[in-house]
Design a protein around this motif. Structure first.
Motif, PDB file in Angstrom:
ATOM      1  N   TRP A 182      -9.816 -16.405  -0.759  1.00 42.73           N
ATOM      2  CA  TRP A 182     -11.079 -17.158  -0.890  1.00 42.73           C
ATOM      3  C   TRP A 182     -11.277 -18.292   0.107  1.00 42.73           C
ATOM      4  O   TRP A 182     -12.254 -18.334   0.811  1.00 42.73           O
ATOM      5  N   GLN A 183     -10.389 -19.260   0.139  1.00 45.24           N
ATOM      6  CA  GLN A 183     -10.642 -20.428   0.997  1.00 45.24           C
ATOM      7  C   GLN A 183      -9.356 -21.204   1.241  1.00 45.24           C
ATOM      8  O   GLN A 183      -8.329 -20.919   0.670  1.00 45.24           O
ATOM      9  N   GLY A 184      -9.491 -22.206   2.097  1.00 44.02           N
ATOM     10  CA  GLY A 184      -8.360 -23.094   2.366  1.00 44.02           C
ATOM     11  C   GLY A 184      -7.553 -22.626   3.559  1.00 44.02           C
ATOM     12  O   GLY A 184      -7.783 -21.556   4.120  1.00 44.02           O
ATOM     13  N   PRO A 185      -6.562 -23.447   3.957  1.00 45.69           N
ATOM     14  CA  PRO A 185      -5.700 -23.073   5.077  1.00 45.69           C
ATOM     15  C   PRO A 185      -4.910 -21.816   4.742  1.00 45.69           C
ATOM     16  O   PRO A 185      -4.632 -21.539   3.573  1.00 45.69           O
ATOM     17  N   ARG A 186      -4.503 -21.079   5.775  1.00 42.46           N
ATOM     18  CA  ARG A 186      -3.743 -19.826   5.632  1.00 42.46           C
ATOM     19  C   ARG A 186      -4.367 -18.923   4.550  1.00 42.46           C
ATOM     20  O   ARG A 186      -3.699 -18.454   3.625  1.00 42.46           O
ATOM     21  N   SER A 187      -5.651 -18.689   4.691  1.00 36.02           N
ATOM     22  CA  SER A 187      -6.338 -17.842   3.707  1.00 36.02           C
ATOM     23  C   SER A 187      -7.092 -16.723   4.417  1.00 36.02           C
ATOM     24  O   SER A 187      -7.292 -16.759   5.630  1.00 36.02           O
ATOM     25  N   LEU A 188      -7.460 -15.729   3.626  1.00 31.27           N
ATOM     26  CA  LEU A 188      -8.443 -14.753   4.100  1.00 31.27           C
ATOM     27  C   LEU A 188      -9.686 -14.955   3.237  1.00 31.27           C
ATOM     28  O   LEU A 188      -9.739 -14.523   2.084  1.00 31.27           O
ATOM     29  N   PRO A 189     -10.652 -15.659   3.789  1.00 31.98           N
ATOM     30  CA  PRO A 189     -11.817 -16.049   3.005  1.00 31.98           C
ATOM     31  C   PRO A 189     -12.579 -14.841   2.438  1.00 31.98           C
ATOM     32  O   PRO A 189     -12.587 -13.759   3.039  1.00 31.98           O
ATOM     33  N   LEU A 190     -13.173 -15.072   1.312  1.00 31.08           N
ATOM     34  CA  LEU A 190     -14.033 -14.114   0.584  1.00 31.08           C
ATOM     35  C   LEU A 190     -13.233 -13.093  -0.232  1.00 31.08           C
ATOM     36  O   LEU A 190     -13.776 -12.439  -1.123  1.00 31.08           O
ATOM     37  N   TRP A 191     -11.955 -12.918   0.102  1.00 28.23           N
ATOM     38  CA  TRP A 191     -11.098 -12.054  -0.717  1.00 28.23           C
ATOM     39  C   TRP A 191     -10.802 -12.817  -2.006  1.00 28.23           C
ATOM     40  O   TRP A 191     -10.463 -13.988  -1.975  1.00 28.23           O
ATOM     41  N   LEU A 192     -10.968 -12.155  -3.148  1.00 31.47           N
ATOM     42  CA  LEU A 192     -10.791 -12.824  -4.436  1.00 31.47           C
ATOM     43  C   LEU A 192      -9.923 -11.995  -5.366  1.00 31.47           C
ATOM     44  O   LEU A 192     -10.102 -10.773  -5.460  1.00 31.47           O
ATOM     45  N   PRO A 193      -9.020 -12.627  -6.105  1.00 29.24           N
ATOM     46  CA  PRO A 193      -8.260 -11.870  -7.106  1.00 29.24           C
ATOM     47  C   PRO A 193      -9.162 -11.481  -8.274  1.00 29.24           C
ATOM     48  O   PRO A 193     -10.213 -12.090  -8.484  1.00 29.24           O
ATOM     49  N   GLU A 194      -8.730 -10.477  -9.026  1.00 27.66           N
ATOM     50  CA  GLU A 194      -9.559  -9.984 -10.143  1.00 27.66           C
ATOM     51  C   GLU A 194      -9.912 -11.086 -11.126  1.00 27.66           C
ATOM     52  O   GLU A 194     -10.958 -11.042 -11.768  1.00 27.66           O
ATOM     53  N   SER A 195      -9.032 -12.067 -11.238  1.00 32.28           N
ATOM     54  CA  SER A 195      -9.291 -13.160 -12.175  1.00 32.28           C
ATOM     55  C   SER A 195     -10.583 -13.909 -11.844  1.00 32.28           C
ATOM     56  O   SER A 195     -11.097 -14.656 -12.662  1.00 32.28           O
ATOM     57  N   HIS A 196     -11.133 -13.687 -10.629  1.00 32.32           N
ATOM     58  CA  HIS A 196     -12.340 -14.406 -10.218  1.00 32.32           C
ATOM     59  C   HIS A 196     -13.478 -13.476  -9.798  1.00 32.32           C
ATOM     60  O   HIS A 196     -14.442 -13.918  -9.177  1.00 32.32           O
ATOM     61  N   HIS A 197     -13.367 -12.203 -10.127  1.00 33.28           N
ATOM     62  CA  HIS A 197     -14.420 -11.280  -9.688  1.00 33.28           C
ATOM     63  C   HIS A 197     -15.783 -11.596 -10.308  1.00 33.28           C
ATOM     64  O   HIS A 197     -16.819 -11.171  -9.791  1.00 33.28           O
ATOM     65  N   GLY A 198     -15.765 -12.331 -11.404  1.00 32.35           N
ATOM     66  CA  GLY A 198     -17.037 -12.716 -12.032  1.00 32.35           C
ATOM     67  C   GLY A 198     -17.872 -13.656 -11.161  1.00 32.35           C
ATOM     68  O   GLY A 198     -19.077 -13.799 -11.382  1.00 32.35           O
ATOM     69  N   VAL A 199     -17.258 -14.277 -10.178  1.00 35.84           N
ATOM     70  CA  VAL A 199     -18.007 -15.165  -9.270  1.00 35.84           C
ATOM     71  C   VAL A 199     -18.876 -14.335  -8.321  1.00 35.84           C
ATOM     72  O   VAL A 199     -19.938 -14.773  -7.887  1.00 35.84           O
ATOM     73  N   VAL A 200     -18.402 -13.130  -8.033  1.00 34.04           N
ATOM     74  CA  VAL A 200     -19.086 -12.308  -7.031  1.00 34.04           C
ATOM     75  C   VAL A 200     -19.641 -11.017  -7.636  1.00 34.04           C
ATOM     76  O   VAL A 200     -19.915 -10.053  -6.930  1.00 34.04           O
ATOM     77  N   ASP A 201     -19.775 -11.014  -8.955  1.00 34.15           N
ATOM     78  CA  ASP A 201     -20.367  -9.846  -9.621  1.00 34.15           C
ATOM     79  C   ASP A 201     -21.112 -10.339 -10.860  1.00 34.15           C
ATOM     80  O   ASP A 201     -20.607 -10.292 -11.967  1.00 34.15           O
ATOM     81  N   ARG A 202     -22.319 -10.833 -10.622  1.00 35.12           N
ATOM     82  CA  ARG A 202     -23.108 -11.356 -11.736  1.00 35.12           C
ATOM     83  C   ARG A 202     -24.445 -10.634 -11.811  1.00 35.12           C
ATOM     84  O   ARG A 202     -24.904 -10.051 -10.828  1.00 35.12           O
ATOM     85  N   ASP A 203     -25.052 -10.728 -12.984  1.00 39.49           N
ATOM     86  CA  ASP A 203     -26.367 -10.136 -13.146  1.00 39.49           C
ATOM     87  C   ASP A 203     -27.403 -11.098 -12.570  1.00 39.49           C
ATOM     88  O   ASP A 203     -27.766 -12.090 -13.211  1.00 39.49           O
ATOM     89  N   THR A 204     -27.842 -10.793 -11.378  1.00 36.64           N
ATOM     90  CA  THR A 204     -28.820 -11.675 -10.733  1.00 36.64           C
ATOM     91  C   THR A 204     -30.242 -11.098 -10.850  1.00 36.64           C
ATOM     92  O   THR A 204     -31.166 -11.577 -10.191  1.00 36.64           O
ATOM     93  N   GLY A 205     -30.392 -10.075 -11.725  1.00 37.63           N
ATOM     94  CA  GLY A 205     -31.714  -9.467 -11.934  1.00 37.63           C
ATOM     95  C   GLY A 205     -32.789 -10.484 -12.296  1.00 37.63           C
ATOM     96  O   GLY A 205     -33.890 -10.446 -11.724  1.00 37.63           O
ATOM     97  N   PRO A 206     -32.491 -11.412 -13.212  1.00 41.27           N
ATOM     98  CA  PRO A 206     -33.535 -12.384 -13.569  1.00 41.27           C
ATOM     99  C   PRO A 206     -33.990 -13.235 -12.378  1.00 41.27           C
ATOM    100  O   PRO A 206     -35.189 -13.506 -12.234  1.00 41.27           O
ATOM    101  N   ALA A 207     -33.071 -13.625 -11.518  1.00 41.83           N
ATOM    102  CA  ALA A 207     -33.472 -14.426 -10.339  1.00 41.83           C
ATOM    103  C   ALA A 207     -34.323 -13.576  -9.399  1.00 41.83           C
ATOM    104  O   ALA A 207     -35.312 -14.047  -8.823  1.00 41.83           O
ATOM    105  N   LEU A 208     -33.938 -12.316  -9.281  1.00 41.60           N
ATOM    106  CA  LEU A 208     -34.701 -11.398  -8.436  1.00 41.60           C
ATOM    107  C   LEU A 208     -36.128 -11.257  -8.971  1.00 41.60           C
ATOM    108  O   LEU A 208     -37.112 -11.342  -8.227  1.00 41.60           O
ATOM    109  N   LYS A 209     -36.233 -11.094 -10.288  1.00 43.27           N
ATOM    110  CA  LYS A 209     -37.571 -10.990 -10.909  1.00 43.27           C
ATOM    111  C   LYS A 209     -38.366 -12.264 -10.698  1.00 43.27           C
ATOM    112  O   LYS A 209     -39.582 -12.241 -10.612  1.00 43.27           O
TER     113      LYS A 209
END
Ligand code: NAP
Length: 352
Positions: free
Chosen positions: A259-286
């Motif tokens: 995800w972030q910080g020194p010695r990281s590969l940004p945007l890669w996330l462990p499963e424990s945080h997949h909810g940050v990048v998989d949300r129902d954004t349908g209402p915002a789209l509407k």
């Protein structure tokens, strides 16, 4: 035309909100210390320091049709702004975060998912940054109490694009533009969502004009990390770029952080945080949120990277040396016929 107060306006999202409001013909006041940069052309700058006692005094007595508060991690700031302008503001946008959710491993949830317990005290120092989500929960509550009938609460996911101070998303366009063998996490199916700062800002302003109220998860369409990296590579990658996927187990063993910080590969996330990048954004789209293609964000992010200096010390990502060392280690594992940790695909074919 209406009068807008943007608390901030000198950096990334709040600056982009101020720019969008100016572009849409509003009179815009940006209130900040002025340490992060200039406000957009056409906006009025008022110097305030929200850390001071009575820090918003320079704006006392002013009335605004719309207020946008992006306070990152201070409950006190949020309460003081509400006390100062809550009675008279026509519309209030508070920018929160997806970190308000108590279980970030849950995928596909919407805004009704359980929240963290609120925290009403501000962090003692940088090491207390774990309080981020809880302070946002308390801040959202305060907004609801005071201006709930006029409030839009926006919970963004990863905000990307020009002006990004966090060095995360920009790592990839910068890396791909450099070319050669680029180490990427072998997590092509990882869910991924992002929002370009300009799209988010435009939506915030248009929503304020319309008087939109409610709570929204605000991010882009459902994608995968693999497709996003591919799209960025196609958009800005050098001709000799070759993506070299390395297993997430090997990365973890080598002390590479997600995800972030020194010695990281940004945007890669462990499963424990997949909810940050998989949300129902349908209402915002509407409700009118629109997204530009990843490639466009990548091109703009790369321009910003060049402006910052591509050789600078980054807050997120691998250094050239770290990446070279990891690639060497990967090659040695392969050659020794040991447990292959590099994905079985031929990297050169990855982009086709
Ligand atoms: N970036 C992401 O991926 C992401 C994801 C989810 C949510 N968010 C949320 O998005 C929002 C925007 O974040 P951002 O990083 O773009 O920052 P921002 O809120 O747009 O910028 C911070 C602003 O605060 C001002 N500021 C800092 N200290 C101040 C002080 N003591 N008194 C007055 N003003 C002060 C800064 O100006 P001066 O330094 O000039 O004073 C700057 O204009 C935040 O609410 C964040 O939690 C961001």
């Amino acid at each position: 035309m209406s009068r807008w107060l943007v608390l901030g306006g000198t950096r990334f999202l709040s600056r982009e909100v101020a720019a969008a409001a100016v572009a849409r013909g509003h009179e815009v006041v940006c209130a900040a210390r002025g340490e992060s940069g200039p406000v957009p052309e056409g906006a009025r700058f008022v110097r305030v320091d929200r850390d001071d006692d009575d820090g918003l005094a320079p704006l006392r007595g002013e009335r605004f049709d719309a207020v946008v508060d992006t306070a990152i991690i201070s409950y006190r700031w949020v309460r003081e702004a509400l006390a100062e302008f809550g009675d008279t503001a026509g519309h209030w946008t508070f920018v929160s975060t997806m970190n308000v959710y108590s279980d970030l491993s849950r995928r596909g949830d919407g805004v009704d998912a359980p929240l963290l317990e609120p925290r009403y005290t501000d962090p003692e120092g940088p090491e207390d940054f774990g309080a981020y989500g809880s302070i946002k929960v308390a801040s959202e509550q305060a907004v609801d109490e005071v201006v709930g009938d006029r409030a839009l609460v926006v919970r963004p996911g990863l905000v990307c694009g020009p002006g990004d101070p966090y060095d995360r998303f920009g790592y990839w366009p910068a890396r791909f533009a450099r070319g050669g063998r680029a180490l990427v996490p072998d997590a092509p199916e990882q869910p991924f969502q992002m929002i370009d700062v300009r799209d988010l800002a435009e939506w915030i302003v248009v929503s304020g004009e319309r008087g939109l109220t409610g709570v929204f998860d605000a991010s882009g369409p459902a994608m995968t990390l693999g497709s996003v990296l591919e799209e960025m590579a196609s958009a800005v990658g050098a001709l000799d770029l070759e993506l070299v996927p390395v297993s997430t187990e090997s990365l973890a063993e080598a002390g590479v952080m997600p995800w972030q910080g020194p010695r990281s590969l940004p945007l890669w996330l462990p499963e424990s945080h997949h909810g940050v990048v998989d949300r129902d954004t349908g209402p915002a789209l509407k409700a009118g949120l629109r997204f530009r293609p990843v490639a466009e964000t990548a091109v703009a992010a790369l321009e910003y990277e060049y402006a910052l200096g591509i050789e600078r010390e980054r807050q997120a990502g691998l250094t050239v040396e770290e990446e070279a060392e990891l690639l060497e280690r990967t090659d040695m594992t392969r050659e020794s016929g040991g447990q292959p940790r590099v994905a079985g695909r031929e990297p050169a074919n990855d982009r086709e």
